[in-house]
Design a protein around this motif. Structure first.
Motif, PDB file in Angstrom:
ATOM      1  N   ALA A  97      13.087  16.049  49.491  1.00  0.00           N
ATOM      2  CA  ALA A  97      12.982  17.537  49.467  1.00  0.00           C
ATOM      3  C   ALA A  97      13.838  18.024  48.222  1.00  0.00           C
ATOM      4  O   ALA A  97      13.357  18.957  47.487  1.00  0.00           O
ATOM      5  CB  ALA A  97      13.751  18.159  50.962  1.00  0.00           C
ATOM      6  N   ARG A  98      14.954  17.666  48.120  1.00  0.00           N
ATOM      7  CA  ARG A  98      15.813  18.010  46.775  1.00  0.00           C
ATOM      8  C   ARG A  98      15.148  17.699  45.507  1.00  0.00           C
ATOM      9  O   ARG A  98      15.294  18.269  44.325  1.00  0.00           O
ATOM     10  CB  ARG A  98      17.331  17.488  46.982  1.00  0.00           C
ATOM     11  CG  ARG A  98      18.097  17.912  48.016  1.00  0.00           C
ATOM     12  CD  ARG A  98      19.495  17.715  48.025  1.00  0.00           C
ATOM     13  NE  ARG A  98      20.242  18.334  47.231  1.00  0.00           N
ATOM     14  CZ  ARG A  98      21.183  17.961  46.420  1.00  0.00           C
ATOM     15  NH1 ARG A  98      21.146  16.540  46.266  1.00  0.00           N
ATOM     16  NH2 ARG A  98      22.017  18.764  45.628  1.00  0.00           N
ATOM     17  N   ALA A  99      14.640  16.471  45.219  1.00  0.00           N
ATOM     18  CA  ALA A  99      13.712  16.082  44.217  1.00  0.00           C
ATOM     19  C   ALA A  99      12.344  17.188  44.084  1.00  0.00           C
ATOM     20  O   ALA A  99      12.146  16.967  42.704  1.00  0.00           O
ATOM     21  CB  ALA A  99      13.266  14.564  44.564  1.00  0.00           C
ATOM     22  N   LEU A 100      12.023  17.792  44.955  1.00  0.00           N
ATOM     23  CA  LEU A 100      10.843  18.845  44.827  1.00  0.00           C
ATOM     24  C   LEU A 100      11.390  20.156  44.506  1.00  0.00           C
ATOM     25  O   LEU A 100      10.769  21.000  44.501  1.00  0.00           O
ATOM     26  CB  LEU A 100      10.223  18.696  46.112  1.00  0.00           C
ATOM     27  CG  LEU A 100       9.352  17.491  46.237  1.00  0.00           C
ATOM     28  CD1 LEU A 100       8.543  17.676  47.492  1.00  0.00           C
ATOM     29  CD2 LEU A 100       8.116  17.272  45.263  1.00  0.00           C
ATOM     30  N   GLY A 101      12.834  20.303  44.318  1.00  0.00           N
ATOM     31  CA  GLY A 101      13.379  21.671  44.048  1.00  0.00           C
ATOM     32  C   GLY A 101      13.802  22.469  45.113  1.00  0.00           C
ATOM     33  O   GLY A 101      14.074  23.477  45.390  1.00  0.00           O
ATOM     34  N   ILE A 102      13.541  21.828  46.571  1.00  0.00           N
ATOM     35  CA  ILE A 102      13.866  22.456  47.894  1.00  0.00           C
ATOM     36  C   ILE A 102      15.262  22.398  48.107  1.00  0.00           C
ATOM     37  O   ILE A 102      15.814  21.276  48.097  1.00  0.00           O
ATOM     38  CB  ILE A 102      12.808  21.731  49.008  1.00  0.00           C
ATOM     39  CG1 ILE A 102      11.517  21.966  48.596  1.00  0.00           C
ATOM     40  CG2 ILE A 102      13.312  22.433  50.372  1.00  0.00           C
ATOM     41  CD1 ILE A 102      10.465  21.186  49.478  1.00  0.00           C
ATOM     42  N   LYS A 103      15.983  23.612  48.354  1.00  0.00           N
ATOM     43  CA  LYS A 103      17.346  23.524  48.657  1.00  0.00           C
ATOM     44  C   LYS A 103      17.615  22.781  50.340  1.00  0.00           C
ATOM     45  O   LYS A 103      16.757  23.359  51.152  1.00  0.00           O
ATOM     46  CB  LYS A 103      17.962  24.775  48.623  1.00  0.00           C
ATOM     47  CG  LYS A 103      18.003  25.070  46.995  1.00  0.00           C
ATOM     48  CD  LYS A 103      18.838  26.477  46.987  1.00  0.00           C
ATOM     49  CE  LYS A 103      18.898  26.966  45.545  1.00  0.00           C
ATOM     50  NZ  LYS A 103      19.269  28.183  45.428  1.00  0.00           N
ATOM     51  N   VAL A 104      18.488  22.200  50.509  1.00  0.00           N
ATOM     52  CA  VAL A 104      18.826  21.634  51.749  1.00  0.00           C
ATOM     53  C   VAL A 104      20.235  21.883  52.219  1.00  0.00           C
ATOM     54  O   VAL A 104      21.258  21.969  51.604  1.00  0.00           O
ATOM     55  CB  VAL A 104      18.675  19.993  51.616  1.00  0.00           C
ATOM     56  CG1 VAL A 104      19.335  19.458  53.165  1.00  0.00           C
ATOM     57  CG2 VAL A 104      17.295  19.517  51.465  1.00  0.00           C
ATOM     58  N   CYS A 105      20.030  22.529  53.504  1.00  0.00           N
ATOM     59  CA  CYS A 105      21.211  22.946  54.457  1.00  0.00           C
ATOM     60  C   CYS A 105      21.446  22.105  55.332  1.00  0.00           C
ATOM     61  O   CYS A 105      20.425  21.768  56.072  1.00  0.00           O
ATOM     62  CB  CYS A 105      21.195  24.468  54.910  1.00  0.00           C
ATOM     63  SG  CYS A 105      22.807  24.933  55.868  1.00  0.00           S
ATOM     64  N   THR A 106      22.430  21.561  55.847  1.00  0.00           N
ATOM     65  CA  THR A 106      22.846  20.560  56.625  1.00  0.00           C
ATOM     66  C   THR A 106      23.474  20.908  57.756  1.00  0.00           C
ATOM     67  O   THR A 106      24.762  21.222  57.516  1.00  0.00           O
ATOM     68  CB  THR A 106      23.477  19.093  55.893  1.00  0.00           C
ATOM     69  OG1 THR A 106      22.719  18.676  54.760  1.00  0.00           O
ATOM     70  CG2 THR A 106      23.559  18.022  57.122  1.00  0.00           C
ATOM     71  N   HIS A 107      23.050  20.783  58.917  1.00  0.00           N
ATOM     72  CA  HIS A 107      23.937  21.417  60.198  1.00  0.00           C
ATOM     73  C   HIS A 107      24.679  20.280  60.777  1.00  0.00           C
ATOM     74  O   HIS A 107      24.007  18.995  60.957  1.00  0.00           O
ATOM     75  CB  HIS A 107      22.934  21.678  61.222  1.00  0.00           C
ATOM     76  CG  HIS A 107      22.136  23.008  60.775  1.00  0.00           C
ATOM     77  ND1 HIS A 107      21.781  23.884  61.771  1.00  0.00           N
ATOM     78  CD2 HIS A 107      21.460  23.369  59.667  1.00  0.00           C
ATOM     79  CE1 HIS A 107      21.281  24.955  61.129  1.00  0.00           C
ATOM     80  NE2 HIS A 107      20.990  24.479  59.933  1.00  0.00           N
ATOM     81  N   LEU A 108      26.178  20.248  60.969  1.00  0.00           N
ATOM     82  CA  LEU A 108      26.962  19.341  61.592  1.00  0.00           C
ATOM     83  C   LEU A 108      27.625  20.089  62.781  1.00  0.00           C
ATOM     84  O   LEU A 108      28.003  21.300  62.659  1.00  0.00           O
ATOM     85  CB  LEU A 108      27.962  18.773  60.339  1.00  0.00           C
ATOM     86  CG  LEU A 108      27.259  18.297  58.995  1.00  0.00           C
ATOM     87  CD1 LEU A 108      28.397  18.017  58.237  1.00  0.00           C
ATOM     88  CD2 LEU A 108      26.385  17.143  59.408  1.00  0.00           C
ATOM     89  N   ILE A 109      28.027  19.104  63.523  1.00  0.00           N
ATOM     90  CA  ILE A 109      28.798  19.455  65.024  1.00  0.00           C
ATOM     91  C   ILE A 109      29.886  18.816  64.777  1.00  0.00           C
ATOM     92  O   ILE A 109      29.996  17.477  64.704  1.00  0.00           O
ATOM     93  CB  ILE A 109      27.729  19.179  66.179  1.00  0.00           C
ATOM     94  CG1 ILE A 109      26.665  20.091  66.240  1.00  0.00           C
ATOM     95  CG2 ILE A 109      28.877  19.304  67.383  1.00  0.00           C
ATOM     96  CD1 ILE A 109      25.839  19.748  67.436  1.00  0.00           C
TER      97      ILE A 109
END
Length: 237
Positions: free
Chosen positions: A98-110
């Motif tokens: 995803a990031r290689a395509l320019g899409i920003k990633v938000c990671t959910h953690l518990i």
């Protein structure tokens, strides 16, 4: 001041449909002049190439696109125990693509998953940072009515995280995270009777206020990294 917004597709898995259905859904939101992008919440194992290509197309058009991935933990044994249906490798692969395509990633953690210690949470953070991410959402474990964990909690086999534990772990995770990464959320809430435990999660402002107090005293985001704007991979013991 002119306000702009990101349309947020949050409930359930917002990439699990035929591409044309998703395209119609996303573009219905994007047609409004004050919408400048999308936040799309989903699971790491529910983002096929066709969806990545669709989202990447909006990036090329100048929209801000966030793919929010519910990882929760980087430990495969915990992911199996809580029945997530995927392992860390799946998250790692889709995040990099995803990031290689320019899409920003938000990671959910518990924080506070069964049998996970503070060190386990810090290892999760280190693995997420090593993969690369643009944002993080943190929250404590909620034990809610109707869940398998609710049965374990009622039987005395599971304890919910205390506020003190959450503050200790979350504050260090924030201080270990480079300042270039955005914390979209550092607490969340639920209400009784849905929420069984911990009851401090009924008030989302409590954790945020107390985290602010701890960070003011102990150091801000990035203060435990050699350079607060660069991630340095640690040696995990």
């Amino acid at each position: 001041m002119l306000k702009k917004y990101l349309a947020y597709f949050q409930a359930y898995t917002s990439t699990y449909a035929e591409v044309q259905v998703l395209k119609n859904m996303y573009e219905e939101a994007l047609k409004y002049a004050d919408i400048v992008g999308l936040c799309v919440g989903t699971r790491p194992d529910c983002v096929p190439d066709s969806v990545l290509d669709l989202l990447a197309g909006y990036v090329k058009q100048g929209y801000e696109i966030w793919l929010e991935l519910g990882l929760q933990t980087a430990h495969d044994h915990t992911l199996k125990r809580i029945n997530r249906g995927h392992d860390f490798a799946v998250y790692d692969e889709i995040t990099r693509r995803a990031r290689a395509l320019g899409i920003k990633v938000c990671t959910h953690l518990i924080v506070g998953l069964p049998n996970e210690s503070k060190q386990d949470n810090l290892i999760t953070l280190d693995k997420v940072l090593a993969t690369g991410t643009d944002g993080i959402k943190l929250h404590g474990l909620h034990i809610v009515e109707g869940s398998t964990m609710a049965k374990a909690w009622r039987a005395g086999r599971l304890e919910a995280p205390t506020l003190e534990f959450y503050l200790d772990v979350a504050s260090e995770m924030i201080r270990r995270t480079p300042a270039t990464i955005i914390f979209h959320r550092v607490s969340s809430s639920a209400r009784r009777p849905t929420l069984l435990s911990p009851l401090w999660c009924e008030n989302r402002w409590l954790a945020m206020t107390e985290l602010g107090r701890v960070l003011t005293k102990e150091g801000s985001q990035g203060s435990l990294t050699p350079n607060p704007f660069i991630y340095h991979k640690p040696v995990l013991k």
